[in-house]
Motif scaffolding. Structure first.
Motif, PDB file in Angstrom:
ATOM      1  N   ARG A   1       0.851  -1.190   0.000  1.00 36.15           N
ATOM      2  CA  ARG A   1       0.000   0.000   0.000  1.00 36.15           C
ATOM      3  C   ARG A   1       0.880   1.232   0.000  1.00 36.15           C
ATOM      4  O   ARG A   1       2.029   1.200   0.463  1.00 36.15           O
ATOM      5  CB  ARG A   1      -0.952   0.010   1.175  1.00 36.15           C
ATOM      6  N   LYS A   2       0.335   2.297  -0.532  1.00 34.81           N
ATOM      7  CA  LYS A   2       1.095   3.543  -0.592  1.00 34.81           C
ATOM      8  C   LYS A   2       0.118   4.708  -0.608  1.00 34.81           C
ATOM      9  O   LYS A   2      -0.902   4.660  -1.295  1.00 34.81           O
ATOM     10  CB  LYS A   2       1.977   3.556  -1.839  1.00 34.81           C
ATOM     11  N   LEU A   3       0.432   5.734   0.137  1.00 35.84           N
ATOM     12  CA  LEU A   3      -0.338   6.969   0.157  1.00 35.84           C
ATOM     13  C   LEU A   3       0.400   7.982  -0.709  1.00 35.84           C
ATOM     14  O   LEU A   3       1.572   8.283  -0.468  1.00 35.84           O
ATOM     15  CB  LEU A   3      -0.473   7.494   1.593  1.00 35.84           C
ATOM     16  N   LEU A   4      -0.282   8.495  -1.729  1.00 39.16           N
ATOM     17  CA  LEU A   4       0.339   9.440  -2.654  1.00 39.16           C
ATOM     18  C   LEU A   4      -0.132  10.850  -2.340  1.00 39.16           C
ATOM     19  O   LEU A   4      -1.332  11.113  -2.272  1.00 39.16           O
ATOM     20  CB  LEU A   4      -0.039   9.080  -4.098  1.00 39.16           C
ATOM     21  N   GLU A   5       0.822  11.724  -2.143  1.00 37.53           N
ATOM     22  CA  GLU A   5       0.528  13.122  -1.850  1.00 37.53           C
ATOM     23  C   GLU A   5       1.418  13.995  -2.719  1.00 37.53           C
ATOM     24  O   GLU A   5       2.234  13.516  -3.473  1.00 37.53           O
ATOM     25  CB  GLU A   5       0.759  13.411  -0.363  1.00 37.53           C
ATOM     26  N   GLY A   6       1.256  15.293  -2.588  1.00 35.58           N
ATOM     27  CA  GLY A   6       2.009  16.247  -3.386  1.00 35.58           C
ATOM     28  C   GLY A   6       1.114  16.851  -4.449  1.00 35.58           C
ATOM     29  O   GLY A   6      -0.105  16.654  -4.446  1.00 35.58           O
ATOM     30  N   ASP A   7       1.723  17.599  -5.364  1.00 36.64           N
ATOM     31  CA  ASP A   7       0.940  18.235  -6.427  1.00 36.64           C
ATOM     32  C   ASP A   7       0.370  17.169  -7.359  1.00 36.64           C
ATOM     33  O   ASP A   7       0.774  16.002  -7.321  1.00 36.64           O
ATOM     34  CB  ASP A   7       1.802  19.239  -7.198  1.00 36.64           C
ATOM     35  N   ILE A   8      -0.570  17.549  -8.201  1.00 39.71           N
ATOM     36  CA  ILE A   8      -1.288  16.563  -9.001  1.00 39.71           C
ATOM     37  C   ILE A   8      -0.402  15.874 -10.041  1.00 39.71           C
ATOM     38  O   ILE A   8      -0.616  14.703 -10.339  1.00 39.71           O
ATOM     39  CB  ILE A   8      -2.569  17.152  -9.641  1.00 39.71           C
ATOM     40  N   ILE A   9       0.590  16.546 -10.565  1.00 36.17           N
ATOM     41  CA  ILE A   9       1.491  15.909 -11.542  1.00 36.17           C
ATOM     42  C   ILE A   9       2.307  14.822 -10.854  1.00 36.17           C
ATOM     43  O   ILE A   9       2.438  13.710 -11.375  1.00 36.17           O
ATOM     44  CB  ILE A   9       2.417  16.949 -12.212  1.00 36.17           C
ATOM     45  N   SER A  10       2.836  15.112  -9.673  1.00 36.80           N
ATOM     46  CA  SER A  10       3.617  14.078  -8.972  1.00 36.80           C
ATOM     47  C   SER A  10       2.722  12.918  -8.539  1.00 36.80           C
ATOM     48  O   SER A  10       3.156  11.766  -8.542  1.00 36.80           O
ATOM     49  CB  SER A  10       4.386  14.664  -7.789  1.00 36.80           C
ATOM     50  N   GLN A  11       1.457  13.187  -8.231  1.00 39.16           N
ATOM     51  CA  GLN A  11       0.549  12.095  -7.870  1.00 39.16           C
ATOM     52  C   GLN A  11       0.303  11.174  -9.070  1.00 39.16           C
ATOM     53  O   GLN A  11       0.261   9.951  -8.908  1.00 39.16           O
ATOM     54  CB  GLN A  11      -0.783  12.641  -7.351  1.00 39.16           C
ATOM     55  N   ILE A  12       0.150  11.742 -10.255  1.00 40.37           N
ATOM     56  CA  ILE A  12      -0.033  10.918 -11.457  1.00 40.37           C
ATOM     57  C   ILE A  12       1.181  10.025 -11.650  1.00 40.37           C
ATOM     58  O   ILE A  12       1.057   8.810 -11.864  1.00 40.37           O
ATOM     59  CB  ILE A  12      -0.281  11.794 -12.705  1.00 40.37           C
ATOM     60  N   ARG A  13       2.364  10.591 -11.553  1.00 39.92           N
ATOM     61  CA  ARG A  13       3.603   9.812 -11.776  1.00 39.92           C
ATOM     62  C   ARG A  13       3.798   8.748 -10.701  1.00 39.92           C
ATOM     63  O   ARG A  13       4.197   7.621 -11.005  1.00 39.92           O
ATOM     64  CB  ARG A  13       4.780  10.765 -11.866  1.00 39.92           C
ATOM     65  N   GLN A  14       3.486   9.093  -9.454  1.00 44.20           N
ATOM     66  CA  GLN A  14       3.593   8.100  -8.375  1.00 44.20           C
ATOM     67  C   GLN A  14       2.596   6.959  -8.569  1.00 44.20           C
ATOM     68  O   GLN A  14       2.915   5.800  -8.302  1.00 44.20           O
ATOM     69  CB  GLN A  14       3.333   8.756  -7.021  1.00 44.20           C
ATOM     70  N   ALA A  15       1.390   7.285  -9.028  1.00 40.84           N
ATOM     71  CA  ALA A  15       0.368   6.255  -9.244  1.00 40.84           C
ATOM     72  C   ALA A  15       0.798   5.299 -10.355  1.00 40.84           C
ATOM     73  O   ALA A  15       0.668   4.078 -10.224  1.00 40.84           O
ATOM     74  CB  ALA A  15      -0.975   6.901  -9.585  1.00 40.84           C
ATOM     75  N   ILE A  16       1.331   5.839 -11.447  1.00 33.30           N
ATOM     76  CA  ILE A  16       1.824   4.996 -12.540  1.00 33.30           C
ATOM     77  C   ILE A  16       2.937   4.090 -12.030  1.00 33.30           C
ATOM     78  O   ILE A  16       2.964   2.896 -12.326  1.00 33.30           O
ATOM     79  CB  ILE A  16       2.293   5.856 -13.729  1.00 33.30           C
ATOM     80  N   ASP A  17       3.850   4.647 -11.240  1.00 34.97           N
ATOM     81  CA  ASP A  17       4.954   3.847 -10.677  1.00 34.97           C
ATOM     82  C   ASP A  17       4.427   2.714  -9.803  1.00 34.97           C
ATOM     83  O   ASP A  17       4.921   1.588  -9.875  1.00 34.97           O
ATOM     84  CB  ASP A  17       5.904   4.723  -9.860  1.00 34.97           C
ATOM     85  N   PHE A  18       3.433   3.006  -8.969  1.00 28.94           N
ATOM     86  CA  PHE A  18       2.875   1.977  -8.089  1.00 28.94           C
ATOM     87  C   PHE A  18       2.270   0.836  -8.905  1.00 28.94           C
ATOM     88  O   PHE A  18       2.542  -0.330  -8.662  1.00 28.94           O
ATOM     89  CB  PHE A  18       1.817   2.568  -7.154  1.00 28.94           C
ATOM     90  N   VAL A  19       1.441   1.185  -9.884  1.00 26.62           N
ATOM     91  CA  VAL A  19       0.790   0.158 -10.696  1.00 26.62           C
ATOM     92  C   VAL A  19       1.835  -0.617 -11.501  1.00 26.62           C
ATOM     93  O   VAL A  19       1.802  -1.848 -11.549  1.00 26.62           O
ATOM     94  CB  VAL A  19      -0.288   0.776 -11.626  1.00 26.62           C
TER      95      VAL A  19
END
Length: 177
Positions: free
Chosen positions: A43-61
């Protein structure tokens, strides 16, 4: 005169908008199994600006998904989910969510047999499920414009069509909304 940033300004330009908009986060889960009650193995909680959240979400998946290999004359890795569809889905979830629903984040739930992305607020405007891929409505036009300016979306109303096509090209089941 006191200058106050808008919620859209905070989401786009603040390093940590969650200080002011707590629910502007993404919760990611990888579940070993096919039911919500099965064991969470990552599990991971993604925070920060919306661009970094998109990139973090792609990395997680990308880190969590299965990759098959086809070996004939050329070795080719086949991802479980097309990255283009993941990026488009996450960007849509961020751009069109209802940020006024307190205490409810975007959820990304990866199961062994599927990926679910849940965005608070339901469909925006007067859209119905049948309208997806045909009609457009931006609940948060400032965010949609910012994502367009940052080249995270193309802004042509083709996001759902592109998701469906990328999944079809991979030979995966048709996405459900």
């Amino acid at each position: 005169n006191r200058i106050m940033p808008t919620n859209g300004g905070l989401l786009c330009f603040s390093e940590f908008p969650q200080k002011f908009i707590f629910q502007a986060r993404i919760k990611c889960f990888y579940i070993k199994g096919t039911k919500k009650t099965d064991s969470i193995i990552d599990r991971k909680l993604l925070e920060g600006d919306i661009i970094s959240q998109i990139r973090q979400a792609i990395d997680f998946v990308q880190r969590s998904m299965k990759v098959g290999r086809v070996t004939e004359e050329i070795r080719e890795d086949i991802p479980q989910y097309p990255l283009e569809a993941i990026r488009e889905s996450v960007a849509n979830a961020i751009a069109h969510r209802d940020y006024f629903i307190a205490g409810n984040e975007i959820f990304i739930m990866m199961y062994e047999n599927r990926l679910e992305i849940e965005s608070p607020g339901g469909l925006a405007g007067n859209l119905s499920l049948n309208d997806l891929g045909q009609a457009r409505y931006a609940r948060n036009p400032l965010l949609a414009q910012y994502l367009y300016d940052m080249k995270e979306v193309e802004g042509a109303g083709r996001g759902i069509i592109k998701i469906r096509q990328a999944v079809k090209n991979l030979g995966a089941p048709t996405p459900q909304f």
